[in-house]
Scaffold this motif. Sequence first.
Motif, PDB file in Angstrom:
ATOM      1  N   UNK A 158       1.783  57.650 -17.030  1.00  0.00           N
ATOM      2  CA  UNK A 158       2.659  59.352 -18.060  1.00  0.00           C
ATOM      3  C   UNK A 158       1.843  59.913 -19.122  1.00  0.00           C
ATOM      4  N   UNK A 159       0.744  59.686 -19.802  1.00  0.00           N
ATOM      5  CA  UNK A 159      -0.604  59.729 -20.323  1.00  0.00           C
ATOM      6  C   UNK A 159      -1.525  60.272 -19.654  1.00  0.00           C
ATOM      7  N   UNK A 160      -2.032  59.931 -18.465  1.00  0.00           N
ATOM      8  CA  UNK A 160      -3.235  60.382 -17.409  1.00  0.00           C
ATOM      9  C   UNK A 160      -2.639  61.736 -16.702  1.00  0.00           C
ATOM     10  N   UNK A 161      -0.504  61.784 -16.422  1.00  0.00           N
ATOM     11  CA  UNK A 161      -0.272  63.053 -15.808  1.00  0.00           C
ATOM     12  C   UNK A 161      -0.373  63.596 -17.111  1.00  0.00           C
ATOM     13  N   UNK A 162       0.011  63.732 -18.615  1.00  0.00           N
ATOM     14  CA  UNK A 162       0.244  64.632 -19.538  1.00  0.00           C
ATOM     15  C   UNK A 162      -1.481  65.360 -19.654  1.00  0.00           C
ATOM     16  N   UNK A 163      -2.244  65.029 -19.791  1.00  0.00           N
ATOM     17  CA  UNK A 163      -4.011  65.652 -20.092  1.00  0.00           C
ATOM     18  C   UNK A 163      -4.079  66.079 -19.416  1.00  0.00           C
ATOM     19  N   UNK A 164      -3.875  66.508 -17.639  1.00  0.00           N
ATOM     20  CA  UNK A 164      -3.939  67.327 -16.045  1.00  0.00           C
ATOM     21  C   UNK A 164      -3.383  68.247 -16.776  1.00  0.00           C
ATOM     22  N   UNK A 165      -2.230  68.210 -17.442  1.00  0.00           N
ATOM     23  CA  UNK A 165      -1.199  69.364 -18.073  1.00  0.00           C
ATOM     24  C   UNK A 165      -1.825  70.343 -19.011  1.00  0.00           C
ATOM     25  N   UNK A 166      -1.336  71.708 -18.313  1.00  0.00           N
ATOM     26  CA  UNK A 166      -1.942  72.559 -19.565  1.00  0.00           C
ATOM     27  C   UNK A 166      -1.198  72.888 -21.033  1.00  0.00           C
ATOM     28  N   UNK A 167       0.421  71.979 -20.460  1.00  0.00           N
ATOM     29  CA  UNK A 167       1.321  72.381 -21.643  1.00  0.00           C
ATOM     30  C   UNK A 167       1.994  70.759 -22.234  1.00  0.00           C
ATOM     31  N   UNK A 168       1.237  70.295 -21.683  1.00  0.00           N
ATOM     32  CA  UNK A 168       1.318  68.595 -22.445  1.00  0.00           C
ATOM     33  C   UNK A 168       2.715  67.822 -22.738  1.00  0.00           C
ATOM     34  N   UNK A 169       3.089  68.482 -21.371  1.00  0.00           N
ATOM     35  CA  UNK A 169       4.616  67.870 -21.395  1.00  0.00           C
ATOM     36  C   UNK A 169       5.327  68.314 -20.012  1.00  0.00           C
ATOM     37  N   UNK A 170       6.182  67.649 -19.798  1.00  0.00           N
ATOM     38  CA  UNK A 170       7.102  67.210 -18.476  1.00  0.00           C
ATOM     39  C   UNK A 170       8.411  68.520 -18.619  1.00  0.00           C
ATOM     40  N   UNK A 171       8.708  68.948 -18.140  1.00  0.00           N
ATOM     41  CA  UNK A 171       9.851  69.796 -18.508  1.00  0.00           C
ATOM     42  C   UNK A 171      10.921  69.344 -17.680  1.00  0.00           C
ATOM     43  N   UNK A 172      12.272  69.685 -18.334  1.00  0.00           N
ATOM     44  CA  UNK A 172      13.766  69.008 -17.615  1.00  0.00           C
ATOM     45  C   UNK A 172      14.339  70.611 -17.147  1.00  0.00           C
ATOM     46  N   UNK A 173      14.813  69.909 -15.880  1.00  0.00           N
ATOM     47  CA  UNK A 173      14.754  70.043 -14.750  1.00  0.00           C
ATOM     48  C   UNK A 173      15.749  71.813 -14.703  1.00  0.00           C
ATOM     49  N   UNK A 174      16.027  72.158 -15.237  1.00  0.00           N
ATOM     50  CA  UNK A 174      16.859  73.572 -15.745  1.00  0.00           C
ATOM     51  C   UNK A 174      15.938  74.336 -16.156  1.00  0.00           C
ATOM     52  N   UNK A 175      14.323  74.355 -16.032  1.00  0.00           N
ATOM     53  CA  UNK A 175      13.573  74.827 -16.195  1.00  0.00           C
ATOM     54  C   UNK A 175      12.658  76.120 -14.995  1.00  0.00           C
ATOM     55  N   UNK A 226      16.626  86.322   7.508  1.00  0.00           N
ATOM     56  CA  UNK A 226      16.709  85.392   6.857  1.00  0.00           C
ATOM     57  C   UNK A 226      15.191  85.399   6.114  1.00  0.00           C
ATOM     58  N   UNK A 227      14.948  85.264   4.508  1.00  0.00           N
ATOM     59  CA  UNK A 227      14.159  85.110   4.047  1.00  0.00           C
ATOM     60  C   UNK A 227      13.831  83.898   3.499  1.00  0.00           C
ATOM     61  N   UNK A 228      12.499  82.951   3.703  1.00  0.00           N
ATOM     62  CA  UNK A 228      12.336  81.474   3.479  1.00  0.00           C
ATOM     63  C   UNK A 228      10.811  81.468   2.200  1.00  0.00           C
ATOM     64  N   UNK A 229      11.368  80.622   1.038  1.00  0.00           N
ATOM     65  CA  UNK A 229      10.407  80.626   0.356  1.00  0.00           C
ATOM     66  C   UNK A 229      10.315  80.001  -0.200  1.00  0.00           C
ATOM     67  N   UNK A 230       9.503  78.621  -1.274  1.00  0.00           N
ATOM     68  CA  UNK A 230       8.980  77.426  -1.191  1.00  0.00           C
ATOM     69  C   UNK A 230       9.357  77.420  -2.905  1.00  0.00           C
ATOM     70  N   UNK A 231       9.996  75.942  -3.799  1.00  0.00           N
ATOM     71  CA  UNK A 231       8.688  75.950  -5.471  1.00  0.00           C
ATOM     72  C   UNK A 231       8.406  74.866  -4.919  1.00  0.00           C
ATOM     73  N   UNK A 232       7.371  74.915  -5.737  1.00  0.00           N
ATOM     74  CA  UNK A 232       6.057  73.787  -5.815  1.00  0.00           C
ATOM     75  C   UNK A 232       5.694  73.956  -7.848  1.00  0.00           C
ATOM     76  N   UNK A 233       6.893  72.302  -7.855  1.00  0.00           N
ATOM     77  CA  UNK A 233       7.143  71.752  -9.457  1.00  0.00           C
ATOM     78  C   UNK A 233       6.133  71.347  -9.701  1.00  0.00           C
ATOM     79  N   UNK A 234       5.599  70.910 -11.154  1.00  0.00           N
ATOM     80  CA  UNK A 234       5.306  70.164 -11.576  1.00  0.00           C
ATOM     81  C   UNK A 234       5.743  68.966 -12.256  1.00  0.00           C
ATOM     82  N   UNK A 235       5.622  67.951 -13.006  1.00  0.00           N
ATOM     83  CA  UNK A 235       6.069  66.974 -13.131  1.00  0.00           C
ATOM     84  C   UNK A 235       7.414  66.890 -14.238  1.00  0.00           C
ATOM     85  N   UNK A 236       8.333  67.735 -13.630  1.00  0.00           N
ATOM     86  CA  UNK A 236      10.003  67.393 -13.837  1.00  0.00           C
ATOM     87  C   UNK A 236      10.946  66.460 -14.381  1.00  0.00           C
TER      88      UNK A 236
END
Length: 259
Positions: free
Chosen positions: A212-229, A186-196
């Motif tokens: 929201x603006x405080x969060x976005x300013x910390x992200x290299x990609x400057x946007x939240x991702x949709x769950x599908x990502x 049995x393998x066990x791993x985890x996912x650690x998303x940012x703001x979705x």
Amino acid sequence: MSVLDEFTLHGKTAIVTGSSKGIGRALAVALAEAGADICLVNRSEREGRLAAEEIAAETGVETLAVPADVTDEDDVEAMVEATLDAFGSIDILVNNAGIARTAPAHEMSLETWNEVLQTNLTGVFLCTKHAGKAMIDGGGGTIVNMASMSAFVANYPQEEVVYHASKGGVVSFTRQLASEWAKYDVRANAMAPGYIRTEMVDELLAENPDMESAWLSEMLMEEMAPPEDLGGTVVYLASDASSYMTGETVVIDGGYTVR
Ligand code: NDP
């Protein structure tokens, strides 16, 4: 055999907790698109049933919705039994159900503290205990736990020490479980998303839209991702494509934790 064949989940059964909406629903869709039959788990019977019907219609796999509270051991045991009755085996468990609550630490009630830890950490333990036993009896499986980048960094400006404590616990639980259950395949791993962008995030922003603006300013990609990502990562972790990987946590955060 192509490398893409390693990602297939045809013939597998996956339990995904917290899958009526948000990230869990997107993970259930991704696993179904890879071929797995899915047991969807959440508390609202109606929302779970609708999501299961939609995913079956969209992807052609078999789905089952089992209403259960992951903090209730009797519910979890019954959910695992229902999955085994419907599909015969459990190959994949995605422990995604989780909640967030904000309050300054010196004002947080013990009730709030316990509610978050019960859902985010005890729920992971209970589902792992019962679905994992079925995996061990069946000769192996893969577990994917939902952590968060909040396990590794402080977040600002919201005050949520209990959320961070719970997700740090998920990362540590995953590492130790992997060590103890490697002997059972049995393998066990985890996912650690940012703001979705989900209801959880929308509820936080409703408390304080300036966040929201405080969060976005910390992200290299400057946007939240949709769950599908997050779909590609869960299929990777659940499938043979990650067969030599266990005990790890994959961070998917648009570069939030990089600096
Ligand atoms: P949502 O609030 O959108 O969805 C939560 C899901 O969990 C729902 O299906 C809900 O259904 C279910 N759920 C909640 N409590 C329980 C419970 N006790 N038993 C069973 N099911 C439960 O959240 P997200 O999709 O945003 O979050 C999903 C996971 O991802 C959580 O673990 C969260 O901490 C994590 N995460 C989220 C991030 C984000 O930015 N959104 C970032 C990093 C991690 P119901 O209410 O019917 O039970």
